[in-house]
Motif scaffolding. Structure first.
Motif, PDB file in Angstrom:
ATOM      1  N   PHE A   1     -18.152 125.990 124.549  1.00  0.00           N
ATOM      2  CA  PHE A   1     -17.868 125.142 122.945  1.00  0.00           C
ATOM      3  C   PHE A   1     -19.084 126.683 123.144  1.00  0.00           C
ATOM      4  CE2 PHE A   1     -20.892 123.382 119.574  1.00  0.00           C
ATOM      5  CZ  PHE A   1     -19.522 123.589 118.956  1.00  0.00           C
ATOM      6  N   VAL A   2     -18.648 127.543 122.040  1.00  0.00           N
ATOM      7  CA  VAL A   2     -20.132 127.896 121.193  1.00  0.00           C
ATOM      8  C   VAL A   2     -20.154 127.509 119.741  1.00  0.00           C
ATOM      9  CG1 VAL A   2     -19.522 130.669 120.056  1.00  0.00           C
ATOM     10  CG2 VAL A   2     -18.809 130.285 122.390  1.00  0.00           C
ATOM     11  N   ASP A   3     -19.890 127.700 119.158  1.00  0.00           N
ATOM     12  CA  ASP A   3     -20.669 127.124 118.098  1.00  0.00           C
ATOM     13  C   ASP A   3     -19.356 126.222 117.029  1.00  0.00           C
ATOM     14  OD1 ASP A   3     -19.893 129.194 115.901  1.00  0.00           O
ATOM     15  OD2 ASP A   3     -21.542 130.312 116.340  1.00  0.00           O
ATOM     16  N   VAL A   4     -20.638 125.504 116.154  1.00  0.00           N
ATOM     17  CA  VAL A   4     -19.428 124.168 114.679  1.00  0.00           C
ATOM     18  C   VAL A   4     -19.433 125.731 113.420  1.00  0.00           C
ATOM     19  CG1 VAL A   4     -19.625 123.223 112.420  1.00  0.00           C
ATOM     20  CG2 VAL A   4     -20.056 122.565 115.700  1.00  0.00           C
ATOM     21  N   VAL A   5     -18.122 126.618 113.172  1.00  0.00           N
ATOM     22  CA  VAL A   5     -18.574 127.233 112.253  1.00  0.00           C
ATOM     23  C   VAL A   5     -18.538 127.115 110.809  1.00  0.00           C
ATOM     24  CG1 VAL A   5     -17.012 128.935 113.840  1.00  0.00           C
ATOM     25  CG2 VAL A   5     -15.934 127.703 112.588  1.00  0.00           C
ATOM     26  N   ALA A   6     -17.962 125.351 110.669  1.00  0.00           N
ATOM     27  CA  ALA A   6     -17.892 124.473 109.772  1.00  0.00           C
ATOM     28  C   ALA A   6     -17.573 123.895 109.253  1.00  0.00           C
ATOM     29  CB  ALA A   6     -16.375 126.012 108.681  1.00  0.00           C
ATOM     30  N   PHE A   7     -16.927 122.830 108.277  1.00  0.00           N
ATOM     31  CA  PHE A   7     -17.328 121.626 108.744  1.00  0.00           C
ATOM     32  C   PHE A   7     -16.220 121.371 106.744  1.00  0.00           C
ATOM     33  CE2 PHE A   7     -21.148 120.623 107.034  1.00  0.00           C
ATOM     34  CZ  PHE A   7     -20.794 119.560 106.725  1.00  0.00           C
ATOM     35  N   ARG A   8     -15.591 120.217 107.160  1.00  0.00           N
ATOM     36  CA  ARG A   8     -14.041 119.545 106.345  1.00  0.00           C
ATOM     37  C   ARG A   8     -14.763 118.304 106.031  1.00  0.00           C
ATOM     38  NH1 ARG A   8      -8.574 118.272 105.570  1.00  0.00           N
ATOM     39  NH2 ARG A   8      -7.810 118.086 103.198  1.00  0.00           N
ATOM     40  N   HIS A   9     -14.598 118.042 104.416  1.00  0.00           N
ATOM     41  CA  HIS A   9     -15.104 116.783 103.963  1.00  0.00           C
ATOM     42  C   HIS A   9     -13.899 116.242 103.335  1.00  0.00           C
ATOM     43  CE1 HIS A   9     -18.090 113.732 102.760  1.00  0.00           C
ATOM     44  NE2 HIS A   9     -17.309 113.275 103.472  1.00  0.00           N
ATOM     45  N   ALA A  10     -13.464 114.640 103.991  1.00  0.00           N
ATOM     46  CA  ALA A  10     -12.300 115.023 102.980  1.00  0.00           C
ATOM     47  C   ALA A  10     -12.108 112.828 102.813  1.00  0.00           C
ATOM     48  CB  ALA A  10     -10.523 115.286 103.330  1.00  0.00           C
TER      49      ALA A  10
END
Lengths: 316, 316
Positions: free
Chosen positions: B205-214
């Motif tokens: 794992f490197v990183d969380v680059v973005a997240f989406r909320h739906a």
């Protein structure tokens, strides 16, 4: 990624119109079932016992919650007959949504081998996995989502609260306003709403600076907690007296020096991040509306928009 | 923030030890109840009808699921008596967890005015809010959490899959491996696990680059989807044939040029972000273990650790 049954085409699996009966009996899938099982569901069809349902995209069926039989005896008979029928035609998962006014059907479905999947105030969803292979039905919701607001004014005062029901370890502690987001609420609106409800202060959302993931919180579910930077646009405090004991603007330095922050690894880290944000040494994630054809939905994508002068690009 | 009932002190509300009866009858709260109600719960105590329960931190009670009455008649009688008693002593929320082998009690609790709160495979949780004021009980889990893995090798090839059950709009499309995280699983382990399961490739794992909320996704719940950058540590592909049609390493340029990305606002944005990450123009959130005395738990805090040379600090 299984996207659940809601997007499933809602075409009819079967309506017990007598004119259809012969056609159904001639379906090729019927040939794979044993003689006894065929007889069973054939008899069920003749007696109009099979529950009304629709197919889902994954080879399963969704029972029509608005067309359940009227009484317990009819439901028990139909459920048994339907399962035989669905097994005979190679169906996989069965979704049975029982409205709260049909609660008397719950023990009958349990007796037939259905399992609880999830419940909302108005219904209980039960499932039955037919194949002799691992259950592929999607799990129910796994997380609650909370937000905390770091609101700081031009005098470097942080907006803080004392909660009424906080447990003895936090007695007398001044903390950031926090709360759970509501059903279908955005993180950025939820954070501002919680701050407004608890303190009366209006704010503008700036960014998500970090988030915390914890497990086995309420009801053994997991918890995602988003720490949000907010800009105050009003200053007068008016607390929600049902939840909050007191609220005030507190000098940042004094807030950070509280023992519950100084002695707590997590809060110390969170405050470090918020202070880095103030110094513009840290880039949080900002919300952006996106539209996707993938699921025909508008959603919010949170990402980091660094100003060009803030990053040293080393193109690969 | 209500932290749920799990952390509640588990002290006994009441055990119907005859020696306690007089003491209970003399509790000051008893004075506020009407004569009839007092008689009712007094009679209930005498007959040992009140359900075993413990107090929670918020003025409510949690019925002991392991000590429910043996049969329906006894449960119905006890539930009615208990409600009268809890009302008479000013209790607020009642939590009634009914194990699946007590499904026959569900309709009885509904009849008594209990509502469904949530369900897991082994039980249904029902609640009753006694006060004549808005229900303050915490909501059930509101979100499912998904992860997607952007895995790219030194040849600038992206690890992509074709799903078996993806709906017709994605037929023939090569996409990133995605999936839901399991109960109590970390985002960083879930992303690597999904990639491994779907493609056979090991990653870091490197990183969380973005997240989406739906919102209003499966079962009307919301969905948080974390886009994760992963570094491959193996290259051989071995697909999970139950879910995946095919997997391969695909040149980044070819992947991005697919019409489903070119024509989709969301996927285009996600790919822009991933490419910025590769160019080191973007800083994702990395997971860090934190411990907090606040709830005595180890959890994971995701935040952005910029290298000192990557940011221009303008101290305030």
């Amino acid at each position: 990624m299984l996207s659940g049954v809601r997007s499933a085409a809602r075409r009819k699996l079967f309506r017990a119109d007598p004119a259809d009966l012969l056609g159904v009996a001639n379906w090729p899938e019927a040939g794979v079932a044993g003689h006894h099982q065929q007889q069973h569901w054939w008899a069920a069809l003749e007696h109009n016992f099979v529950l009304e349902s629709t197919d889902d995209e994954y080879g399963g069926v969704v029972v029509d919650a608005d067309r359940l039989p009227a009484d317990k005896a009819a439901f028990a008979r139909s459920l048994a007959a339907s399962l035989s029928y669905w097994k005979s035609v190679g169906k996989k998962g069965v979704w049975l949504k029982l409205p709260v006014d049909r609660a008397e059907f719950v023990p009958l479905a349990v007796k037939e081998g259905f399992k609880y999947h999830h419940a909302e105030e108005s219904y209980l969803m039960m499932t039955y996995w037919i194949p002799d292979e691992p259950n592929m039905l999607p799990a129910n919701a796994s997380h609650q989502v909370g937000v905390g607001g770091f609101v700081i004014n031009d005098q470097m005062e942080v907006l803080v609260v004392q909660e009424k029901y906080c447990g003895s370890s936090l007695d007398g502690v001044w903390k950031l306003p926090t709360g759970f987001i509501l059903a279908s609420e955005e993180i950025y609106t939820g954070a501002s709403r919680e701050v407004k409800e608890e303190t009366g202060v209006d704010t503008e959302f700036v960014d998500v600076v970090a988030f915390r993931h914890a497990h086995n919180v309420a009801f053994q579910k997991s918890d995602l907690f988003f720490i949000c930077m907010l800009r105050p646009v009003s200053s007068e405090i008016k607390i929600d007296e049902t939840e909050i004991q007191a609220a005030k603007w507190m000098p940042l330095e004094e807030f950070v020096k509280q023992p519950f922050i100084q002695e707590d690894h997590m809060f110390q880290k969170i405050m470090d991040i918020c202070i880095q944000c103030l110094r513009k040494c840290y880039c949080g994630l900002t919300p952006h509306h996106v539209v996707s054809r993938f699921d025909d939905r508008t959603s919010t994508l949170y990402y980091n928009v660094a100003e060009p002068e803030d990053v040293n690009c080393s193109a690969t």
